[in-house]
Write a protein that holds these residues in place. Structure first.
Motif, PDB file in Angstrom:
ATOM      1  N   SER A   1      11.186  -9.799  -5.229  1.00  0.00           N
ATOM      2  CA  SER A   1      10.501 -10.217  -4.000  1.00  0.00           C
ATOM      3  C   SER A   1       9.780 -11.541  -4.133  1.00  0.00           C
ATOM      4  O   SER A   1       9.078 -11.955  -3.206  1.00  0.00           O
ATOM      5  N   GLY A   2       9.910 -12.202  -5.277  1.00  0.00           N
ATOM      6  CA  GLY A   2       9.200 -13.457  -5.471  1.00  0.00           C
ATOM      7  C   GLY A   2       7.696 -13.274  -5.516  1.00  0.00           C
ATOM      8  O   GLY A   2       6.945 -14.172  -5.129  1.00  0.00           O
ATOM      9  N   GLY A   3       7.257 -12.113  -5.988  1.00  0.00           N
ATOM     10  CA  GLY A   3       5.827 -11.855  -6.099  1.00  0.00           C
ATOM     11  C   GLY A   3       5.184 -11.396  -4.817  1.00  0.00           C
ATOM     12  O   GLY A   3       3.960 -11.228  -4.763  1.00  0.00           O
ATOM     13  N   ARG A   4       5.981 -11.132  -3.776  1.00  0.00           N
ATOM     14  CA  ARG A   4       5.404 -10.784  -2.470  1.00  0.00           C
ATOM     15  C   ARG A   4       5.310  -9.282  -2.232  1.00  0.00           C
ATOM     16  O   ARG A   4       4.723  -8.856  -1.231  1.00  0.00           O
ATOM     17  N   LEU A   5       5.875  -8.466  -3.108  1.00  0.00           N
ATOM     18  CA  LEU A   5       5.785  -7.010  -2.972  1.00  0.00           C
ATOM     19  C   LEU A   5       5.065  -6.441  -4.193  1.00  0.00           C
ATOM     20  O   LEU A   5       5.486  -6.669  -5.325  1.00  0.00           O
ATOM     21  N   ILE A   6       3.984  -5.709  -3.950  1.00  0.00           N
ATOM     22  CA  ILE A   6       3.207  -5.076  -5.018  1.00  0.00           C
ATOM     23  C   ILE A   6       3.112  -3.590  -4.693  1.00  0.00           C
ATOM     24  O   ILE A   6       2.860  -3.203  -3.546  1.00  0.00           O
ATOM     25  N   VAL A   7       3.310  -2.740  -5.707  1.00  0.00           N
ATOM     26  CA  VAL A   7       3.226  -1.290  -5.540  1.00  0.00           C
ATOM     27  C   VAL A   7       2.166  -0.755  -6.497  1.00  0.00           C
ATOM     28  O   VAL A   7       2.192  -1.067  -7.691  1.00  0.00           O
ATOM     29  N   VAL A   8       1.232   0.041  -5.968  1.00  0.00           N
ATOM     30  CA  VAL A   8       0.196   0.675  -6.779  1.00  0.00           C
ATOM     31  C   VAL A   8       0.208   2.167  -6.464  1.00  0.00           C
ATOM     32  O   VAL A   8      -0.038   2.574  -5.327  1.00  0.00           O
ATOM     33  N   GLY A   9       0.527   2.991  -7.463  1.00  0.00           N
ATOM     34  CA  GLY A   9       0.517   4.440  -7.301  1.00  0.00           C
ATOM     35  C   GLY A   9      -0.649   5.057  -8.051  1.00  0.00           C
ATOM     36  O   GLY A   9      -1.008   4.599  -9.137  1.00  0.00           O
ATOM     37  N   LEU A  10      -1.240   6.093  -7.481  1.00  0.00           N
ATOM     38  CA  LEU A  10      -2.397   6.755  -8.077  1.00  0.00           C
ATOM     39  C   LEU A  10      -1.987   8.148  -8.553  1.00  0.00           C
ATOM     40  O   LEU A  10      -1.439   8.946  -7.777  1.00  0.00           O
ATOM     41  N   LEU A  11      -2.258   8.438  -9.819  1.00  0.00           N
ATOM     42  CA  LEU A  11      -1.832   9.689 -10.444  1.00  0.00           C
ATOM     43  C   LEU A  11      -3.022  10.405 -11.076  1.00  0.00           C
ATOM     44  O   LEU A  11      -3.942   9.764 -11.590  1.00  0.00           O
ATOM     45  N   HIS A  12      -2.978  11.747 -11.065  1.00  0.00           N
ATOM     46  CA  HIS A  12      -3.993  12.538 -11.756  1.00  0.00           C
ATOM     47  C   HIS A  12      -3.613  12.797 -13.212  1.00  0.00           C
ATOM     48  O   HIS A  12      -4.488  13.029 -14.049  1.00  0.00           O
ATOM     49  N   SER A  13      -2.328  12.788 -13.498  1.00  0.00           N
ATOM     50  CA  SER A  13      -1.837  13.055 -14.855  1.00  0.00           C
ATOM     51  C   SER A  13      -0.817  11.986 -15.216  1.00  0.00           C
ATOM     52  O   SER A  13      -0.334  11.248 -14.346  1.00  0.00           O
ATOM     53  N   ALA A  14      -0.490  11.922 -16.490  1.00  0.00           N
ATOM     54  CA  ALA A  14       0.503  10.958 -16.936  1.00  0.00           C
ATOM     55  C   ALA A  14       1.834  11.203 -16.223  1.00  0.00           C
ATOM     56  O   ALA A  14       2.201  12.344 -15.929  1.00  0.00           O
TER      57      ALA A  14
END
Length: 672
Positions: free
Chosen positions: A200-213
Motif C-alpha cells: 500500500s505504499g505505507g498507506r494501510l496500517i493494521v493494529v489487532g488487539l489480543l488477550h493471549s499470544a
C-alpha cells in the motif's frame, strides 16, 4: 447520622466504564483521564519505529484483560485521525515528544481514515468487510465489485485522496481467531491483509488487539495447521503491553477519588513502599505517595490489587476497574458500603483475601496456586478452632495474600508490613497476636527472611500427582464423561401440554467416530423416553470438513426413534475439562495419604468441584454452539435444527414427538 465510606469515595468517570473502540473512537471524551504510562509509550514508540525503520505496517498488541489495550488504540487513532481538534487533544495527553515521534514516523498530515472493529465469533473476512462498509457509509465510495478481494478493497480505500491512508483497528481480534480455528472462516485472510499493508505504499496500517499470544488461539489444531498459523503470525509484529506494578498503582490512585484520607495512611504507605522497593530495585522514590493516593484502598491492598490485575482478576479475569465499580460480595463497593467513615480503616489486604475467597476460591483451587489457597483455608480453620479473633484471622489472610502473590508483588510479610496492613487497634497488639499464631503452629517465622509464613502442613504435591494421572489416561472415556456430566434430558414441554403424553429425550455425549453406531442403535419409545439427543465430539483430530462429513454420514442412518445429532464445533475444551476431572478422581482414589492430610485433601476436592463446574460450562457451551440435525423415523433426509440453545432444543423435542407419535404433516423443524 454517620456516613458510610462509600458515600465519600467514588471512581473517576473515565475509569468507571470500559472503552469500546467502535463507539469511543475519535471522541474527545474517550481521552479524558487517559494515562500515558511508560508501557503505553513503549508500544506507541514500537509502532512508530517499526513503521519508519523496518517498513512494518501490521501489528498486534497483546496484553491481559483490563490492561488498557483499547484505550491505547483509541489514543493512537485520535492522534493520527482526520479531526485536527482531536489530534491536538491527543498530542497534549500523550506528550509533545511522543506524539511528534509517532506522527512524524507515520507521516500524518491530513490524517488517516479510521476503520474500527470489535471482533466476534464469525468469519474474519466478513467482519472486516462489514466494518469497512460501515466506516464508508454516507461518504463518497465506489460500488463494491464482486471480484475485488478484501485486501484489494482495503488498499483501494487507503489509496484514496483526502487522507494519509487507512488505519484498521481490530479490538477483540482473538474472537476472530477463535472462529477461524473452529472452521468458521479462513485464517489466511489475516495474512492477505498483512501482505496488503506492504503493497500500500505505507498507506494501510493494521493494529489487532489480543488477550493471549497469537499461537494460543490455534494451539488445539493439528501440526500442519499450526505451521500455517505460525506463517500468518509472522506477518505481524507483536508488541506486548504489560503495565508494571508501579504503573498500575499510579492508575489506581487516579481512579479512586475521596473527599479526605487519614494522615496515618501516609505512614502505612511508607512502610509498604519500603518493602516493595527492597524487592524491586527499579521502584521509584515516589511510590509511597502513589500508595497514599489510593486510599481508601489501604497501601498493601493497593499493592495486592495491582499484582492481581497483572495476572487476571477474578473468575473472568475482571479488570481492576470492574473490581472498583462492581457490587460483588466482599468487593470494594460492598465493603465500603458497611464501613462508617470514622472506622479508622479502609479496604484492607485481608478484605481483598475475603473477596478472592468469596468470588474466586474454587477457581483458584483448580489452578497452580491451589495448594497455597488450600493451605490458607486450613490455617484459618485451625485458628478458629483455637478461638482466634478477627484480628488473628486478618493477619493470616494478609500473610496468605502475600504468599499467593509473591511472584508478582514481591512483598514479604515482615513485622512492619503486617503492622501497616492492620487497623490501628490491632497493629498496637501485633506482637501478642503473632505470639498466639506462632504458638498454635499456624504461622512460622522465617528468620533468614525476617518474615512470617503460613505453616506448611502438607507434604503431598497434588499438581504433580494430577499431571502423572493425566499422562496415564488413555484417550477419552466417553462413558465416564457422561457419568460426570449427568446432562439433564430435553423435555417435550409443549407436546406434553397439547397431547397429555410426557415424553423426553436423554442427552448423551458420544465420540464422533462412534456416532453412526449410536444413531443406528436408538431404540423405540419406552417409559416416556421418546428418542435421544446426541452431541458428537470430534475426539480423533477430525478437521472441519472431515468432521462434518462424518456427522452427515451418521445422520443418514435409519432410526427406530427420533434422534437429534449435534456436531460440536470444538471438542478440545470438553476433552481438557473431562481429563482434568478424570485425573483428579484417579488421584483421590489412588492416594490413601489424603486421609491424613487435610490440606491436600481440601485441594483435591476443591479442584474436583472446580473441574466439574468447568465441565458443565463447556458442555453447555458445546450444546448451544453445535450444529444439529434431526433424524425422524420414516423421513428420507435429516432435518436441520435452527440452533442448540436450551429453548430451541426444547421446542425441537416437542416437534420431534409430534412428527413421530402424531404424524404431523409439518416437517419443518426450523421454526422451533
Amino acid at each position: 447520622m454517620t456516613r458510610a465510606l462509600a458515600d465519600i469515595v467514588r471512581v473517576a468517570p473515565r475509569f468507571a466504564r470500559s472503552i469500546r473502540v467502535e463507539s469511543d473512537l475519535l471522541g474527545s471524551a474517550a481521552l479524558e483521564g487517559f494515562v500515558c504510562s511508560a508501557s503505553v509509550a513503549a508500544v506507541l514508540q514500537g509502532i512508530a519505529r517499526q513503521y519508519a525503520g523496518a517498513g512494518q505496517r501490521a501489528f498486534t498488541i497483546t496484553g491481559t484483560y483490563g490492561v488498557g489495550k483499547s484505550s491505547l488504540a483509541v489514543a493512537l487513532a485520535c492522534l493520527v485521525g482526520r479531526i485536527p481538534a482531536v489530534r491536538t487533544s491527543a498530542r497534549a495527553i500523550l506528550g509533545a515528544e511522543l506524539a511528534d515521534e509517532v506522527m512524524t514516523a507515520l507521516g500524518v498530515r491530513e490524517g488517516y481514515q479510521i476503520v474500527p472493529l470489535v471482533g466476534y465469533r464469525t468469519d474474519p473476512a466478513a467482519a472486516i468487510g462489514a466494518a469497512l462498509d460501515a466506516s464508508l457509509a454516507g461518504g463518497r465510495r465506489r460500488n463494491k465489485r464482486p471480484s475485488v478481494t478484501l485486501a484489494a478493497r482495503l488498499v483501494e480505500v487507503a489509496s484514496a485522496r483526502g487522507s494519509d491512508g487507512l488505519l484498521l483497528v481490530i479490538d477483540e481480534m482473538g474472537k476472530l481467531l477463535e472462529a477461524a480455528a473452529a472452521g468458521e472462516g479462513d485464517i489466511h485472510v489475516f495474512q492477505e491483509v498483512a501482505e496488503a499493508t506492504a503493497r500500500s505504499g505505507g498507506r494501510l496500517i493494521v493494529v489487532g488487539l489480543l488477550h493471549s499470544a497469537f499461537e494460543e488461539y490455534g494451539g488445539r489444531l493439528g501440526t500442519s495447521a499450526r505451521r500455517e498459523w505460525a506463517k500468518v503470525q509472522g506477518r505481524f509484529v507483536d508488541l506486548p503491553l504489560s503495565i508494571g506494578l508501579e504503573e498500575q498503582i499510579d492508575i489506581l490512585g487516579r481512579a479512586v477519588v475521596s473527599d479526605w484520607r487519614p494522615t496515618s495512611n501516609r505512614e502505612r504507605a511508607l512502610a509498604v513502599a519500603a518493602e516493595v522497593c527492597r524487592a524491586r530495585p527499579e521502584a521509584t522514590p515516589g511510590l509511597a505517595s502513589r500508595l497514599d493516593a489510593c486510599w481508601p484502598l489501604e497501601p498493601l491492598a493497593a499493592v495486592g490489587l495491582s499484582a492481581l490485575a497483572r495476572r487476571g482478576l477474578g473468575q473472568a479475569q475482571r479488570s481492576i476497574f470492574a473490581f472498583l465499580t462492581s457490587a460483588e460480595p466482599r468487593g470494594f463497593r460492598d465493603t465500603l458500603s458497611v464501613l462508617p467513615e470514622d472506622a479508622g480503616r479502609g479496604y484492607l489486604a485481608a478484605d481483598l483475601w475475603d473477596y478472592l475467597a468469596a468470588n474466586r476460591g474454587l477457581a483458584s483451587l483448580g489452578t497452580s496456586e491451589g495448594q497455597r489457597f488450600a493451605l490458607a483455608l486450613d490455617a484459618l480453620d485451625r485458628c478458629a478452632a483455637r478461638g482466634g479473633s478477627a484480628d488473628h484471622e486478618a493477619i493470616l489472610k494478609t500473610v496468605a495474600l502475600l504468599d499467593l502473590l509473591r511472584e508478582t508483588a514481591g512483598c514479604r510479610a515482615t513485622w512492619a508490613v503486617l503492622a501497616a496492613s492492620l487497623p490501628d487497634g490491632a497493629a498496637a497488639r501485633l506482637d501478642a497476636l503473632l505470639a498466639d499464631l506462632l504458638g498454635w503452629s499456624v504461622l512460622v517465622h522465617r528468620r533468614h527472611l525476617e518474615a512470617y509464613a503460613l505453616f506448611a502442613g502438607s507434604d503431598i504435591d497434588v499438581g504433580r500427582l494430577v499431571a502423572t494421572a493425566r499422562s496415564r489416561l488413555n484417550g477419552m472415556d466417553v462413558t465416564r464423561l457422561n457419568e460426570f456430566a449427568a446432562l439433564p434430558p430435553v423435555v417435550a414441554k409443549r407436546h406434553h401440554e397439547e397431547f397429555g403424553a410426557p415424553r423426553w429425550f436423554p442427552v448423551e455425549v458420544v465420540a464422533l467416530a462412534d456416532a453412526k453406531g449410536h444413531v443406528a442403535a436408538t431404540k423405540p419409545e419406552l417409559d416416556g423416553v421418546a428418542g435421544t439427543f446426541l452431541l458428537a465430539l470430534p475426539l480423533s483430530g477430525e478437521s472441519g470438513g472431515r468432521a462434518r462429513s462424518a456427522w452427515q454420514v451418521a445422520a443418514a442412518q435409519p432410526v427406530a426413534a427420533p434422534v437429534a445429532l449435534g456436531l460440536a464445533r470444538d471438542g478440545f475444551r470438553v476433552r481438557e475439562a473431562a481429563q482434568e476431572l478424570l485425573a483428579l478422581e484417579m488421584v483421590r482414589r489412588e492416594t490413601p495419604e489424603l486421609q491424613s492430610d487435610a490440606v491436600a485433601r481440601r485441594e483435591v476436592y476443591g479442584r474436583m468441584e472446580a473441574a466439574a463446574a468447568e465441565l458443565e460450562i463447556v458442555l453447555r457451551d458445546a450444546l448451544a454452539s453445535a450444529d444439529w440435525l434431526a433424524i425422524v423415523p420414516g423421513e428420507e433426509e435429516p432435518i436441520p435444527l435452527p440452533d442448540g440453545s436450551p429453548a430451541a432444543l426444547t421446542a425441537a423435542a416437542s416437534r420431534l414427538a409430534d412428527l413421530t407419535f402424531h404424524k404431523s404433516p409439518n416437517t419443518n423443524l426450523n421454526g422451533c
